[in-house]
Motif scaffolding. Structure first.
Motif, PDB file in Angstrom:
ATOM      1  N   ASN A  61       0.798  -1.228   0.000  1.00 49.51           N
ATOM      2  CA  ASN A  61       0.000   0.000   0.000  1.00 49.51           C
ATOM      3  C   ASN A  61       0.825   1.270   0.000  1.00 49.51           C
ATOM      4  O   ASN A  61       0.272   2.360   0.018  1.00 49.51           O
ATOM      5  N   VAL A  62       2.145   1.159   0.011  1.00 51.47           N
ATOM      6  CA  VAL A  62       3.000   2.335  -0.068  1.00 51.47           C
ATOM      7  C   VAL A  62       4.174   2.043  -0.997  1.00 51.47           C
ATOM      8  O   VAL A  62       4.562   0.896  -1.189  1.00 51.47           O
ATOM      9  N   LEU A  63       4.751   3.093  -1.584  1.00 52.39           N
ATOM     10  CA  LEU A  63       5.979   2.934  -2.345  1.00 52.39           C
ATOM     11  C   LEU A  63       7.155   2.935  -1.390  1.00 52.39           C
ATOM     12  O   LEU A  63       7.122   3.583  -0.342  1.00 52.39           O
ATOM     13  N   GLY A  64       8.218   2.238  -1.759  1.00 55.49           N
ATOM     14  CA  GLY A  64       9.445   2.317  -0.995  1.00 55.49           C
ATOM     15  C   GLY A  64      10.057   3.700  -1.150  1.00 55.49           C
ATOM     16  O   GLY A  64       9.736   4.433  -2.096  1.00 55.49           O
ATOM     17  N   ALA A  80       9.468   6.279  -4.321  1.00 54.44           N
ATOM     18  CA  ALA A  80       8.796   7.559  -4.100  1.00 54.44           C
ATOM     19  C   ALA A  80       9.694   8.724  -4.492  1.00 54.44           C
ATOM     20  O   ALA A  80       9.232   9.711  -5.088  1.00 54.44           O
ATOM     21  N   ALA A  81      10.987   8.610  -4.183  1.00 56.41           N
ATOM     22  CA  ALA A  81      11.923   9.671  -4.541  1.00 56.41           C
ATOM     23  C   ALA A  81      12.062   9.791  -6.052  1.00 56.41           C
ATOM     24  O   ALA A  81      12.186  10.898  -6.595  1.00 56.41           O
ATOM     25  N   PHE A 124       0.787   7.974   5.926  1.00 55.14           N
ATOM     26  CA  PHE A 124       1.840   7.208   6.608  1.00 55.14           C
ATOM     27  C   PHE A 124       2.934   6.747   5.662  1.00 55.14           C
ATOM     28  O   PHE A 124       3.790   5.940   6.039  1.00 55.14           O
ATOM     29  N   GLN A 125       2.946   7.256   4.427  1.00 48.54           N
ATOM     30  CA  GLN A 125       4.021   6.958   3.490  1.00 48.54           C
ATOM     31  C   GLN A 125       5.365   7.327   4.123  1.00 48.54           C
ATOM     32  O   GLN A 125       5.569   8.451   4.561  1.00 48.54           O
ATOM     33  N   GLY A 126       6.278   6.386   4.192  1.00 48.06           N
ATOM     34  CA  GLY A 126       7.603   6.652   4.732  1.00 48.06           C
ATOM     35  C   GLY A 126       7.722   6.518   6.230  1.00 48.06           C
ATOM     36  O   GLY A 126       8.832   6.580   6.760  1.00 48.06           O
ATOM     37  N   GLY A 127       6.601   6.356   6.930  1.00 49.76           N
ATOM     38  CA  GLY A 127       6.651   6.187   8.370  1.00 49.76           C
ATOM     39  C   GLY A 127       7.337   7.345   9.080  1.00 49.76           C
ATOM     40  O   GLY A 127       7.230   8.500   8.668  1.00 49.76           O
ATOM     41  N   CYS A 128       8.056   7.034  10.147  1.00 48.84           N
ATOM     42  CA  CYS A 128       8.753   8.061  10.940  1.00 48.84           C
ATOM     43  C   CYS A 128      10.167   8.325  10.434  1.00 48.84           C
ATOM     44  O   CYS A 128      10.793   9.312  10.837  1.00 48.84           O
ATOM     45  N   THR A 129      10.693   7.458   9.584  1.00 48.72           N
ATOM     46  CA  THR A 129      12.116   7.513   9.259  1.00 48.72           C
ATOM     47  C   THR A 129      12.433   8.221   7.952  1.00 48.72           C
ATOM     48  O   THR A 129      13.532   8.759   7.795  1.00 48.72           O
TER      49      THR A 129
END
Length: 331
Positions: free
Chosen positions: A51-54, A58-59, A256-261
């Motif tokens: 459900n999200v790109l790495g 994304a970059a 929440f793409q990318g989380g906290c990091t």
């Protein structure tokens, strides 16, 4: 993640992980359905999360978007994330980017393809009234974005193979080649079973706008019939799944793409970082300490439909830019 692979929408499917206390066996009439109490969203950024790109993918999208936007004299930068309570807060897209909203919203034609495996509502035979209500929900949710949605037509196909085809299967591509209408500025919606290859169904799938050039037949969104207003998908029957899918279609990531990091996250400056998708409506949750309270009321999170109520100004600016760059829609 390139759209040239031919695997239809599997990279953006809203996949869920079944909790160990739940049975994965489901009755045939609701294959792929799992109750909300028995699922837990995958944490953003984990290997295999669909459900999200790495971060690298994304970059790469952001580089292409910035290059195209710059060529169109609409340069966009993406500064590093800093805590929202810092005076220097300017995460991802600068908040100074203007939101362009025409006096009269741009009308997006919607071609609705109702795929059924039988003649029941649960089997995909959704009534016209539910489709019209869903269009109304879209118009309400996007009312501040400069977009409106108008139903251009409904077609109905009784085809159990199409209804049950898992995300990423060649059958999905066959279906789209037979049914899809219009060009990059036209929204095609397919209501069907939306199961994953593992038999656990997401609530919806969506194609991102930057994939259109390489794979136009795959362009559009999928929603499960039970997520339409008045549907049987429990707490997700207010039509907000389609809102989120159209958000992806317009170029938005999950909050929440990318989380906290990942310092870039969803490339929007006014959505606080979020470690993982919300469930329910967890008020005052702060999953990334120092970044601000999680945006649980955002349409691009994955809480209950009743909890999702807003896009931020930064998201509106970004979707407008994405639509201009990749879909030729001048908002």
């Amino acid at each position: 993640m390139s759209g040239s692979s031919g695997r239809w929408w599997s990279r953006t499917a809203l996949a869920f992980v079944v909790a160990t206390t739940c049975s994965t066996a489901v009755p045939a009439p609701t294959a792929g359905a799992v109750s909300a109490s028995c699922v837990r969203p995958q944490r953003a950024g984990t290997a295999g999360s669909a459900n999200v790109l790495g971060p690298a993918a994304a970059a790469a999208v952001e580089r292409d978007f910035s290059r195209r936007a710059a060529a169109a004299t609409a340069t966009v930068t993406a500064p590093k994330r800093v805590p929202v309570n810092s005076p220097a807060h300017a995460k991802r897209v600068p908040v100074s980017v203007p939101v362009h909203t025409k006096r009269v919203p741009v009308s997006i034609p919607v071609y609705w393809h109702a795929i059924g495996k039988d003649t029941t509502v649960q089997g995909g035979s959704v009534p016209d009234s539910a489709v019209q209500e869903q269009i109304g929900v879209l118009n309400q949710a996007f009312s501040g974005t400069g977009l409106s949605f108008a139903l251009a037509g409904i077609d109905r196909t009784l085809n159990p193979g199409w209804f049950d085809a898992p995300s990423g299967s060649p059958v999905r591509s066959d279906m789209a080649r037979a049914l899809r209408q219009g060009g990059p500025a036209d929204l095609n919606v397919y209501s069907l079973g939306a199961t994953s290859p593992e038999g656990r169904g997401p609530f919806g799938d969506a194609a991102f706008p930057w994939d259109y050039a390489q794979n136009p037949v795959a362009d559009g969104i999928i929603v499960r019939p039970g997520t339409l207003p008045g549907g049987d998908q429990s707490d997700r029957a207010l039509g907000k799944t389609a809102v989120r899918m159209v958000g992806h279609w317009a170029g938005l990531f999950h909050t929440f793409q990318g989380g906290c990091t990942d310092p870039d996250g969803d490339y929007v400056s006014d959505t606080p970082a979020e470690a993982y998708a919300s469930t329910g409506c967890p008020e005052n949750r702060d999953s990334c300490p120092g970044e601000g309270t999680d945006p649980i009321h955002n349409y691009m999170d994955m809480g209950l439909d009743s909890c999702a109520t807003e896009f931020t100004p930064g998201q509106i600016a970004r979707l407008q830019q994405m639509l201009r760059v990749y879909r030729g829609i001048e908002v």
